[in-house]
Write a protein that holds these residues in place. Structure first.
Motif, PDB file in Angstrom:
ATOM      1  N   ILE A 166       0.861  -1.186   0.000  1.00 28.86           N
ATOM      2  CA  ILE A 166       0.000   0.000   0.000  1.00 28.86           C
ATOM      3  C   ILE A 166       0.899   1.238   0.000  1.00 28.86           C
ATOM      4  CG2 ILE A 166      -1.757   1.296   1.260  1.00 28.86           C
ATOM      5  CD1 ILE A 166      -2.695  -1.332   2.480  1.00 28.86           C
ATOM      6  N   PRO A 167       0.759   2.119  -0.986  1.00 34.52           N
ATOM      7  CA  PRO A 167       1.664   3.284  -1.072  1.00 34.52           C
ATOM      8  C   PRO A 167       1.268   4.400  -0.095  1.00 34.52           C
ATOM      9  CG  PRO A 167       0.130   3.319  -2.906  1.00 34.52           C
ATOM     10  CD  PRO A 167      -0.158   2.044  -2.151  1.00 34.52           C
ATOM     11  N   LEU A 168       1.530   4.169   1.164  1.00 34.88           N
ATOM     12  CA  LEU A 168       1.195   5.154   2.201  1.00 34.88           C
ATOM     13  C   LEU A 168       1.943   6.455   1.951  1.00 34.88           C
ATOM     14  CD1 LEU A 168       1.700   2.678   5.151  1.00 34.88           C
ATOM     15  CD2 LEU A 168      -0.520   3.473   4.330  1.00 34.88           C
ATOM     16  N   ALA A 169       1.243   7.573   2.033  1.00 33.32           N
ATOM     17  CA  ALA A 169       1.916   8.859   1.938  1.00 33.32           C
ATOM     18  C   ALA A 169       2.362   9.337   3.314  1.00 33.32           C
ATOM     19  CB  ALA A 169       0.987   9.898   1.305  1.00 33.32           C
ATOM     20  N   ARG A 170       1.529   9.116   4.305  1.00 32.53           N
ATOM     21  CA  ARG A 170       1.857   9.450   5.691  1.00 32.53           C
ATOM     22  C   ARG A 170       1.277   8.364   6.590  1.00 32.53           C
ATOM     23  NH1 ARG A 170      -0.235  15.757   6.101  1.00 32.53           N
ATOM     24  NH2 ARG A 170       1.623  16.786   5.271  1.00 32.53           N
ATOM     25  N   ILE A 171       1.990   8.029   7.644  1.00 30.78           N
ATOM     26  CA  ILE A 171       1.432   7.164   8.681  1.00 30.78           C
ATOM     27  C   ILE A 171       2.137   7.511   9.986  1.00 30.78           C
ATOM     28  CG2 ILE A 171       2.950   5.227   8.034  1.00 30.78           C
ATOM     29  CD1 ILE A 171       0.515   3.414   8.955  1.00 30.78           C
ATOM     30  N   GLU A 172       1.387   8.095  10.899  1.00 36.71           N
ATOM     31  CA  GLU A 172       1.926   8.631  12.143  1.00 36.71           C
ATOM     32  C   GLU A 172       1.325   7.920  13.343  1.00 36.71           C
ATOM     33  OE1 GLU A 172       4.110  11.793  12.407  1.00 36.71           O
ATOM     34  OE2 GLU A 172       4.517  10.682  10.565  1.00 36.71           O
ATOM     35  N   LEU A 173       2.157   7.598  14.305  1.00 33.68           N
ATOM     36  CA  LEU A 173       1.722   6.967  15.550  1.00 33.68           C
ATOM     37  C   LEU A 173       1.683   7.995  16.668  1.00 33.68           C
ATOM     38  CD1 LEU A 173       1.195   4.430  17.381  1.00 33.68           C
ATOM     39  CD2 LEU A 173       3.682   4.338  17.688  1.00 33.68           C
ATOM     40  N   LEU A 174       0.582   8.045  17.393  1.00 36.22           N
ATOM     41  CA  LEU A 174       0.458   8.845  18.612  1.00 36.22           C
ATOM     42  C   LEU A 174       0.129   7.879  19.749  1.00 36.22           C
ATOM     43  CD1 LEU A 174      -0.307  10.794  16.157  1.00 36.22           C
ATOM     44  CD2 LEU A 174      -1.540  12.150  17.852  1.00 36.22           C
ATOM     45  N   ASN A 175       0.906   7.934  20.828  1.00 34.13           N
ATOM     46  CA  ASN A 175       0.540   7.078  21.955  1.00 34.13           C
ATOM     47  C   ASN A 175      -0.632   7.707  22.704  1.00 34.13           C
ATOM     48  OD1 ASN A 175       1.772   9.095  23.502  1.00 34.13           O
ATOM     49  ND2 ASN A 175       2.922   7.663  24.774  1.00 34.13           N
ATOM     50  N   ALA A 176      -1.163   6.992  23.686  1.00 37.20           N
ATOM     51  CA  ALA A 176      -2.389   7.445  24.348  1.00 37.20           C
ATOM     52  C   ALA A 176      -2.214   8.821  24.981  1.00 37.20           C
ATOM     53  CB  ALA A 176      -2.806   6.420  25.401  1.00 37.20           C
TER      54      ALA A 176
END
Length: 477
Positions: free
Chosen positions: A262-272
Protein backbone atom coordinates in the motif's frame (compact mmCIF):
# COMPACT_ATOMS: atom_id res chain seq x y z
CA UNK A 1 17.96 29.69 33.70
CA UNK A 2 21.33 29.31 35.43
CA UNK A 3 20.26 25.95 36.84
CA UNK A 4 19.38 24.87 33.32
CA UNK A 5 22.82 25.87 32.09
CA UNK A 6 24.50 24.01 34.94
CA UNK A 7 22.73 20.71 34.27
CA UNK A 8 23.47 20.33 30.57
CA UNK A 9 26.92 19.09 29.59
CA UNK A 10 28.26 20.13 26.18
CA UNK A 11 31.41 18.87 24.50
CA UNK A 12 32.99 22.28 23.90
CA UNK A 13 35.94 22.11 26.30
CA UNK A 14 38.56 22.31 23.53
CA UNK A 15 36.91 25.25 21.74
CA UNK A 16 38.55 28.62 22.24
CA UNK A 17 37.15 32.01 21.37
CA UNK A 18 39.11 34.14 18.90
CA UNK A 19 41.52 36.66 20.38
CA UNK A 20 39.83 40.00 21.15
CA UNK A 21 42.01 41.73 18.56
CA UNK A 22 41.00 39.18 15.89
CA UNK A 23 37.31 39.55 16.71
CA UNK A 24 37.44 43.35 16.72
CA UNK A 25 39.36 43.30 13.44
CA UNK A 26 36.74 41.07 11.83
CA UNK A 27 33.83 43.16 13.11
CA UNK A 28 35.50 46.35 11.93
CA UNK A 29 35.98 44.90 8.44
CA UNK A 30 32.43 43.54 8.36
CA UNK A 31 31.03 46.90 9.46
CA UNK A 32 32.88 48.60 6.61
CA UNK A 33 31.45 46.09 4.13
CA UNK A 34 27.89 45.67 5.46
CA UNK A 35 27.02 48.83 7.36
CA UNK A 36 23.63 48.50 9.06
CA UNK A 37 23.36 44.86 8.01
CA UNK A 38 25.89 44.09 10.75
CA UNK A 39 24.04 43.92 14.08
CA UNK A 40 25.68 43.63 17.49
CA UNK A 41 22.77 44.34 19.85
CA UNK A 42 22.34 41.86 22.69
CA UNK A 43 18.69 41.19 21.88
CA UNK A 44 19.34 40.29 18.24
CA UNK A 45 22.34 38.16 19.12
CA UNK A 46 20.28 36.20 21.65
CA UNK A 47 17.53 35.70 19.05
CA UNK A 48 20.14 33.97 16.92
CA UNK A 49 21.29 31.61 19.66
CA UNK A 50 19.44 28.40 20.36
CA UNK A 51 16.00 28.93 21.84
CA UNK A 52 13.98 25.83 20.82
CA UNK A 53 15.61 23.32 23.14
CA UNK A 54 17.00 22.94 26.64
CA UNK A 55 20.63 23.46 25.65
CA UNK A 56 22.24 26.63 27.01
CA UNK A 57 21.95 29.75 24.87
CA UNK A 58 25.31 30.67 23.33
CA UNK A 59 24.88 33.85 21.25
CA UNK A 60 27.25 35.00 18.51
CA UNK A 61 29.23 38.23 18.77
CA UNK A 62 27.44 39.77 15.77
CA UNK A 63 24.80 38.98 13.15
CA UNK A 64 24.98 39.67 9.41
CA UNK A 65 21.78 39.80 7.35
CA UNK A 66 22.93 38.23 4.07
CA UNK A 67 21.03 38.97 0.86
CA UNK A 68 23.25 37.40 -1.81
CA UNK A 69 25.79 34.65 -2.27
CA UNK A 70 28.43 37.39 -2.55
CA UNK A 71 27.46 38.51 0.95
CA UNK A 72 28.10 35.02 2.30
CA UNK A 73 31.43 34.87 0.49
CA UNK A 74 32.58 38.19 1.89
CA UNK A 75 31.63 37.25 5.45
CA UNK A 76 33.48 33.96 5.19
CA UNK A 77 36.57 35.56 3.63
CA UNK A 78 36.79 38.21 6.33
CA UNK A 79 36.22 35.68 9.10
CA UNK A 80 38.73 33.26 7.58
CA UNK A 81 41.35 36.00 7.52
CA UNK A 82 40.83 36.70 11.23
CA UNK A 83 40.13 33.05 12.24
CA UNK A 84 36.67 33.96 13.55
CA UNK A 85 33.83 31.37 13.57
CA UNK A 86 30.89 31.61 11.15
CA UNK A 87 27.49 30.16 12.08
CA UNK A 88 24.72 29.92 9.43
CA UNK A 89 21.13 30.61 10.57
CA UNK A 90 17.90 29.74 8.76
CA UNK A 91 14.77 30.05 10.88
CA UNK A 92 16.22 28.74 14.14
CA UNK A 93 13.91 25.71 14.43
CA UNK A 94 16.64 23.08 14.78
CA UNK A 95 16.52 21.09 18.00
CA UNK A 96 20.06 20.03 18.91
CA UNK A 97 21.91 23.34 19.29
CA UNK A 98 22.94 23.68 15.63
CA UNK A 99 22.75 27.50 15.65
CA UNK A 100 24.53 28.09 18.95
CA UNK A 101 27.90 29.88 18.92
CA UNK A 102 29.97 28.09 21.60
CA UNK A 103 33.16 29.90 20.52
CA UNK A 104 31.43 33.16 19.62
CA UNK A 105 31.82 34.49 16.11
CA UNK A 106 29.57 35.83 13.36
CA UNK A 107 26.09 34.50 12.60
CA UNK A 108 25.00 34.73 8.95
CA UNK A 109 21.22 35.09 8.87
CA UNK A 110 20.01 33.72 5.52
CA UNK A 111 16.29 34.47 5.85
CA UNK A 112 16.42 37.34 3.34
CA UNK A 113 17.94 35.03 0.73
CA UNK A 114 14.42 33.82 -0.02
CA UNK A 115 14.05 34.00 -3.79
CA UNK A 116 12.66 31.18 -5.91
CA UNK A 117 15.05 31.51 -8.82
CA UNK A 118 13.71 29.00 -11.35
CA UNK A 119 10.84 26.53 -11.59
CA UNK A 120 11.11 23.82 -14.25
CA UNK A 121 7.62 22.34 -14.19
CA UNK A 122 8.27 19.88 -17.03
CA UNK A 123 11.34 18.52 -15.25
CA UNK A 124 9.78 18.59 -11.76
CA UNK A 125 12.57 20.62 -10.17
CA UNK A 126 13.30 24.14 -9.02
CA UNK A 127 16.25 26.29 -7.98
CA UNK A 128 15.93 28.31 -4.79
CA UNK A 129 17.91 30.32 -2.26
CA UNK A 130 18.41 28.77 1.19
CA UNK A 131 16.07 31.12 3.07
CA UNK A 132 12.95 29.98 1.20
CA UNK A 133 10.62 28.23 3.64
CA UNK A 134 8.69 25.13 2.75
CA UNK A 135 5.30 26.83 3.15
CA UNK A 136 6.31 29.79 0.96
CA UNK A 137 7.63 27.42 -1.70
CA UNK A 138 4.46 25.32 -1.78
CA UNK A 139 2.30 28.44 -1.91
CA UNK A 140 4.29 29.58 -4.96
CA UNK A 141 4.05 26.16 -6.63
CA UNK A 142 0.36 25.44 -6.00
CA UNK A 143 -0.99 27.15 -9.15
CA UNK A 144 1.36 25.03 -11.25
CA UNK A 145 0.03 21.81 -9.74
CA UNK A 146 3.32 21.07 -7.97
CA UNK A 147 4.53 20.74 -4.41
CA UNK A 148 7.66 20.02 -2.38
CA UNK A 149 6.86 17.03 -0.16
CA UNK A 150 9.28 17.26 2.78
CA UNK A 151 7.28 18.35 5.81
CA UNK A 152 9.08 18.48 9.17
CA UNK A 153 6.17 20.29 10.82
CA UNK A 154 7.88 23.61 11.52
CA UNK A 155 7.94 26.14 8.68
CA UNK A 156 11.69 25.70 8.38
CA UNK A 157 13.94 27.12 5.69
CA UNK A 158 14.84 24.69 2.91
CA UNK A 159 18.55 25.45 3.41
CA UNK A 160 18.26 24.58 7.08
CA UNK A 161 16.31 21.44 6.26
CA UNK A 162 19.11 20.37 3.92
CA UNK A 163 21.75 21.13 6.53
CA UNK A 164 20.09 18.95 9.15
CA UNK A 165 18.89 16.28 6.67
CA UNK A 166 15.30 16.85 7.81
CA UNK A 167 12.36 14.65 6.91
CA UNK A 168 8.92 14.57 8.57
CA UNK A 169 5.47 13.11 8.03
CA UNK A 170 5.77 12.45 4.27
CA UNK A 171 9.07 10.59 4.45
CA UNK A 172 7.53 7.13 4.21
CA UNK A 173 6.54 7.87 0.58
CA UNK A 174 8.73 10.74 -0.58
CA UNK A 175 11.93 10.18 1.39
CA UNK A 176 13.99 12.73 3.32
CA UNK A 177 15.89 15.83 2.25
CA UNK A 178 18.73 13.53 1.21
CA UNK A 179 16.46 12.00 -1.45
CA UNK A 180 15.08 15.27 -2.79
CA UNK A 181 18.14 17.41 -3.54
CA UNK A 182 19.74 17.32 -6.98
CA UNK A 183 22.51 19.89 -6.54
CA UNK A 184 23.86 22.58 -4.24
CA UNK A 185 26.01 25.65 -4.41
CA UNK A 186 28.11 25.84 -1.29
CA UNK A 187 30.46 28.55 0.00
CA UNK A 188 33.68 26.94 1.21
CA UNK A 189 35.70 27.94 4.25
CA UNK A 190 37.93 30.13 2.02
CA UNK A 191 34.95 31.94 0.49
CA UNK A 192 35.04 30.15 -2.86
CA UNK A 193 32.01 28.32 -4.29
CA UNK A 194 31.56 24.60 -4.90
CA UNK A 195 28.88 23.43 -7.35
CA UNK A 196 28.00 19.85 -6.42
CA UNK A 197 25.81 18.74 -9.33
CA UNK A 198 23.41 19.58 -12.14
CA UNK A 199 19.67 19.34 -12.79
CA UNK A 200 20.06 15.85 -14.27
CA UNK A 201 18.08 13.28 -12.32
CA UNK A 202 21.10 11.02 -11.99
CA UNK A 203 24.86 11.26 -12.34
CA UNK A 204 27.95 9.13 -11.73
CA UNK A 205 30.37 12.02 -12.23
CA UNK A 206 32.90 11.89 -9.40
CA UNK A 207 32.34 11.93 -5.66
CA UNK A 208 28.79 12.58 -4.43
CA UNK A 209 29.49 16.03 -3.03
CA UNK A 210 25.81 16.94 -2.85
CA UNK A 211 25.11 14.41 -0.16
CA UNK A 212 28.32 15.23 1.66
CA UNK A 213 26.87 18.65 2.51
CA UNK A 214 23.31 17.41 3.19
CA UNK A 215 23.26 16.82 6.93
CA UNK A 216 26.63 18.51 7.56
CA UNK A 217 24.92 21.21 9.68
CA UNK A 218 27.02 24.00 8.20
CA UNK A 219 30.30 22.49 9.40
CA UNK A 220 31.74 21.86 5.91
CA UNK A 221 30.32 24.79 3.95
CA UNK A 222 27.40 27.21 3.79
CA UNK A 223 24.63 26.39 1.32
CA UNK A 224 23.82 29.37 -0.91
CA UNK A 225 21.59 27.72 -3.53
CA UNK A 226 19.63 24.47 -3.87
CA UNK A 227 18.22 22.54 -6.80
CA UNK A 228 15.44 20.34 -5.46
CA UNK A 229 12.93 17.80 -6.76
CA UNK A 230 9.23 18.60 -6.99
CA UNK A 231 6.14 16.38 -7.22
CA UNK A 232 2.77 16.74 -8.85
CA UNK A 233 -0.11 17.49 -6.48
CA UNK A 234 -2.14 14.26 -6.30
CA UNK A 235 -5.55 14.21 -7.94
CA UNK A 236 -7.08 12.96 -4.71
CA UNK A 237 -5.89 12.89 -1.10
CA UNK A 238 -7.54 10.89 1.67
CA UNK A 239 -6.72 11.16 5.35
CA UNK A 240 -7.93 9.00 8.19
CA UNK A 241 -7.43 7.78 11.72
CA UNK A 242 -7.59 4.40 13.39
CA UNK A 243 -7.39 3.63 17.10
CA UNK A 244 -5.72 0.49 18.49
CA UNK A 245 -5.75 -1.26 21.82
CA UNK A 246 -1.94 -1.37 21.87
CA UNK A 247 1.15 0.17 20.32
CA UNK A 248 2.09 -3.33 19.14
CA UNK A 249 -1.13 -3.60 17.12
CA UNK A 250 -0.59 -0.20 15.49
CA UNK A 251 2.97 -1.11 14.53
CA UNK A 252 1.92 -4.52 13.20
CA UNK A 253 -0.69 -2.85 11.01
CA UNK A 254 1.95 -0.49 9.65
CA UNK A 255 4.37 -3.31 8.84
CA UNK A 256 1.65 -5.33 7.09
CA UNK A 257 0.51 -2.30 5.09
CA UNK A 258 4.04 -1.65 3.89
CA UNK A 259 4.67 -5.33 3.10
CA UNK A 260 1.39 -5.49 1.19
CA UNK A 261 2.55 -2.63 -0.99
CA UNK A 262 0.00 0.00 0.00
CA UNK A 263 1.66 3.28 -1.07
CA UNK A 264 1.19 5.15 2.20
CA UNK A 265 1.92 8.86 1.94
CA UNK A 266 1.86 9.45 5.69
CA UNK A 267 1.43 7.16 8.68
CA UNK A 268 1.93 8.63 12.14
CA UNK A 269 1.72 6.97 15.55
CA UNK A 270 0.46 8.84 18.61
CA UNK A 271 0.54 7.08 21.96
CA UNK A 272 -2.39 7.45 24.35
CA UNK A 273 -0.81 10.36 26.22
CA UNK A 274 -0.23 12.27 22.97
CA UNK A 275 -3.80 11.67 21.80
CA UNK A 276 -5.10 13.07 25.09
CA UNK A 277 -2.91 16.14 24.67
CA UNK A 278 -4.09 16.69 21.08
CA UNK A 279 -7.74 16.27 22.08
CA UNK A 280 -7.37 18.96 24.72
CA UNK A 281 -5.39 21.39 22.57
CA UNK A 282 -7.06 20.93 19.18
CA UNK A 283 -10.61 20.27 20.47
CA UNK A 284 -10.79 16.76 19.05
CA UNK A 285 -12.65 13.74 20.44
CA UNK A 286 -10.39 10.87 19.40
CA UNK A 287 -10.35 7.70 21.58
CA UNK A 288 -7.43 8.12 23.99
CA UNK A 289 -5.65 4.93 23.00
CA UNK A 290 -2.72 4.40 20.60
CA UNK A 291 -3.68 6.00 17.28
CA UNK A 292 -2.52 5.94 13.67
CA UNK A 293 -3.05 8.97 11.44
CA UNK A 294 -2.75 8.16 7.74
CA UNK A 295 -2.84 9.80 4.33
CA UNK A 296 -3.12 8.31 0.84
CA UNK A 297 -2.32 10.04 -2.47
CA UNK A 298 -3.47 9.12 -5.98
CA UNK A 299 -6.61 9.04 -8.08
CA UNK A 300 -10.02 8.86 -6.44
CA UNK A 301 -10.13 5.13 -7.16
CA UNK A 302 -6.60 4.68 -5.81
CA UNK A 303 -7.21 6.32 -2.46
CA UNK A 304 -10.53 4.55 -2.00
CA UNK A 305 -8.88 1.18 -2.63
CA UNK A 306 -5.88 1.98 -0.43
CA UNK A 307 -8.17 3.07 2.40
CA UNK A 308 -10.25 -0.09 2.09
CA UNK A 309 -7.17 -2.30 2.14
CA UNK A 310 -5.74 -0.57 5.19
CA UNK A 311 -9.05 -0.85 7.02
CA UNK A 312 -8.95 -4.63 6.56
CA UNK A 313 -5.36 -4.82 7.82
CA UNK A 314 -6.15 -2.65 10.82
CA UNK A 315 -9.06 -4.90 11.79
CA UNK A 316 -6.73 -7.93 11.69
CA UNK A 317 -4.33 -6.16 14.09
CA UNK A 318 -6.87 -5.12 16.71
CA UNK A 319 -7.72 -1.71 15.30
CA UNK A 320 -11.08 -0.06 15.62
CA UNK A 321 -13.05 1.37 12.72
CA UNK A 322 -10.87 3.18 10.19
CA UNK A 323 -12.50 6.49 9.33
CA UNK A 324 -11.21 8.40 6.33
CA UNK A 325 -12.17 11.49 4.38
CA UNK A 326 -11.17 13.36 1.24
CA UNK A 327 -12.63 16.69 2.39
CA UNK A 328 -9.83 19.22 2.60
CA UNK A 329 -11.12 20.92 5.75
CA UNK A 330 -11.30 17.60 7.60
CA UNK A 331 -7.84 16.57 6.42
CA UNK A 332 -6.38 19.94 7.37
CA UNK A 333 -7.89 19.78 10.85
CA UNK A 334 -6.49 16.31 11.46
CA UNK A 335 -2.97 17.09 10.29
CA UNK A 336 -2.93 20.49 11.96
CA UNK A 337 -3.53 18.68 15.23
CA UNK A 338 -0.54 16.45 14.45
CA UNK A 339 1.67 19.41 13.63
CA UNK A 340 0.52 21.16 16.83
CA UNK A 341 1.59 18.16 18.92
CA UNK A 342 4.47 20.11 20.48
CA UNK A 343 2.17 22.91 21.65
CA UNK A 344 -0.39 20.36 22.80
CA UNK A 345 2.27 18.74 24.97
CA UNK A 346 3.30 22.10 26.41
CA UNK A 347 -0.29 22.61 27.52
CA UNK A 348 -0.10 19.57 29.80
CA UNK A 349 2.26 21.37 32.15
CA UNK A 350 2.18 25.17 31.76
CA UNK A 351 5.46 26.86 32.59
CA UNK A 352 7.57 23.80 31.87
CA UNK A 353 10.26 23.47 29.21
CA UNK A 354 9.65 20.88 26.48
CA UNK A 355 12.74 18.80 25.78
CA UNK A 356 12.26 17.36 22.28
CA UNK A 357 14.35 14.45 21.09
CA UNK A 358 14.18 11.65 18.53
CA UNK A 359 15.53 8.18 17.83
CA UNK A 360 14.94 5.77 14.94
CA UNK A 361 14.91 1.97 14.85
CA UNK A 362 13.99 -0.68 12.26
CA UNK A 363 10.18 -0.73 12.15
CA UNK A 364 10.17 -4.35 13.31
CA UNK A 365 11.61 -3.10 16.64
CA UNK A 366 9.52 0.07 16.91
CA UNK A 367 6.74 -1.29 19.11
CA UNK A 368 9.26 -2.85 21.49
CA UNK A 369 11.23 0.38 21.69
CA UNK A 370 8.15 2.54 22.31
CA UNK A 371 6.73 0.18 24.96
CA UNK A 372 10.05 0.04 26.83
CA UNK A 373 10.30 3.82 26.60
CA UNK A 374 6.80 4.26 28.06
CA UNK A 375 7.75 1.95 30.98
CA UNK A 376 10.94 3.94 31.53
CA UNK A 377 9.00 7.21 31.64
CA UNK A 378 6.56 5.79 34.19
CA UNK A 379 9.44 4.64 36.38
CA UNK A 380 11.19 8.01 36.45
CA UNK A 381 7.95 9.97 36.81
CA UNK A 382 8.36 12.22 33.78
CA UNK A 383 5.60 13.44 31.47
CA UNK A 384 6.50 12.79 27.84
CA UNK A 385 3.91 11.93 25.20
CA UNK A 386 5.27 10.06 22.17
CA UNK A 387 4.62 10.67 18.50
CA UNK A 388 6.34 8.87 15.67
CA UNK A 389 6.81 8.56 11.93
CA UNK A 390 5.89 4.92 12.28
CA UNK A 391 6.44 4.09 8.60
CA UNK A 392 10.20 4.53 9.00
CA UNK A 393 10.67 3.68 12.69
CA UNK A 394 11.34 7.25 13.86
CA UNK A 395 9.69 8.55 17.04
CA UNK A 396 9.87 11.62 19.26
CA UNK A 397 9.64 12.18 22.99
CA UNK A 398 8.78 15.61 24.35
CA UNK A 399 9.71 15.67 28.02
CA UNK A 400 8.13 18.38 30.13
CA UNK A 401 10.74 19.55 32.63
CA UNK A 402 11.10 22.15 35.32
CA UNK A 403 14.50 23.48 34.29
CA UNK A 404 14.98 24.99 37.76
CA UNK A 405 14.72 21.59 39.44
CA UNK A 406 18.19 19.96 39.40
CA UNK A 407 16.84 16.53 40.35
CA UNK A 408 14.25 16.58 37.60
CA UNK A 409 16.80 17.68 35.01
CA UNK A 410 19.15 14.91 36.15
CA UNK A 411 16.40 12.32 35.71
CA UNK A 412 15.56 13.75 32.29
CA UNK A 413 19.16 13.54 31.10
CA UNK A 414 19.49 9.99 32.40
CA UNK A 415 16.28 9.03 30.59
CA UNK A 416 17.50 10.57 27.32
CA UNK A 417 20.74 8.62 27.63
CA UNK A 418 18.87 5.35 28.13
CA UNK A 419 16.57 6.18 25.20
CA UNK A 420 19.54 6.53 22.85
CA UNK A 421 21.24 3.41 24.18
CA UNK A 422 17.98 1.48 23.76
CA UNK A 423 17.63 2.56 20.13
CA UNK A 424 21.27 1.84 19.30
CA UNK A 425 21.01 -1.61 20.90
CA UNK A 426 18.14 -2.33 18.47
CA UNK A 427 20.32 -1.48 15.44
CA UNK A 428 18.88 2.02 15.42
CA UNK A 429 20.24 5.54 15.56
CA UNK A 430 20.44 8.31 18.13
CA UNK A 431 18.67 10.67 15.71
CA UNK A 432 16.41 10.01 12.75
CA UNK A 433 15.97 13.62 11.67
CA UNK A 434 16.97 16.19 14.32
CA UNK A 435 20.71 15.85 13.69
CA UNK A 436 23.68 15.70 16.05
CA UNK A 437 24.41 19.38 16.70
CA UNK A 438 25.72 19.80 20.23
CA UNK A 439 23.19 17.63 22.04
CA UNK A 440 24.09 14.19 20.63
CA UNK A 441 27.81 14.42 19.92
CA UNK A 442 28.65 11.91 22.64
CA UNK A 443 26.65 9.16 20.90
CA UNK A 444 28.21 9.36 17.45
CA UNK A 445 31.25 7.16 18.07
CA UNK A 446 29.24 4.46 19.84
CA UNK A 447 26.89 4.33 16.86
CA UNK A 448 29.34 4.45 13.94
CA UNK A 449 32.67 3.51 15.47
CA UNK A 450 35.92 5.47 15.97
CA UNK A 451 37.05 4.83 12.39
CA UNK A 452 33.97 6.53 10.93
CA UNK A 453 34.34 9.50 13.28
CA UNK A 454 38.02 9.74 12.32
CA UNK A 455 37.00 9.86 8.66
CA UNK A 456 34.57 12.68 9.46
CA UNK A 457 37.34 14.56 11.25
CA UNK A 458 39.57 14.15 8.19
CA UNK A 459 36.85 15.59 5.95
CA UNK A 460 36.34 18.50 8.33
CA UNK A 461 40.09 19.23 8.46
CA UNK A 462 40.38 19.08 4.67
CA UNK A 463 37.44 21.39 3.95
CA UNK A 464 37.72 23.67 6.98
CA UNK A 465 41.36 23.55 8.15
CA UNK A 466 40.96 26.45 10.60
CA UNK A 467 37.67 25.15 12.06
CA UNK A 468 35.73 28.35 11.46
CA UNK A 469 32.54 26.80 10.04
CA UNK A 470 30.00 26.18 12.81
CA UNK A 471 32.60 24.82 15.25
CA UNK A 472 31.53 22.62 18.14
CA UNK A 473 28.82 20.77 16.18
CA UNK A 474 28.60 17.07 15.22
CA UNK A 475 32.19 16.12 16.10
CA UNK A 476 33.12 16.19 19.80
CA UNK A 477 35.84 18.77 20.47
Amino acid sequence: METKRATVALSNAALTRPAPSALSGAIEALAARFGNNLITSQAVREQHAHTTTWLPMQPPDAVIMARTTADIQDVVRICAKHRVPVIPFGTGTSLEGQVNAPAGGICIDLREMNRILEVHADDLDCVIEPGVTRKALNEHLRDQGLFFPIDPGADASIGGMASTRASGTNAVRYGTMRDNILALKVVRADGEIITTGTRAKKSSAGYDLTHLFVGAEGTLGIISELTIKLRGIPQSIAAGSCSFTSVQGACNATILAIQTGIPLARIELLNAAQVAACNAYSKLSLPETPLLLLEFHGTEADVAEQSRMFGEIAAECGGGSFEWTTRQEDRTRLWQARHDAYWAVRGLRPGSQAVATDVCVPISRLAECVVETEKDLATVGLISPIVGHVGDGNFHCSLLCDVNDPDEMRRAEEFLHRLVERAQAMDGTCTGEHGIGQGKQKYLEAELGPEAVAAMRALKAALDPHNILNPGKILPS
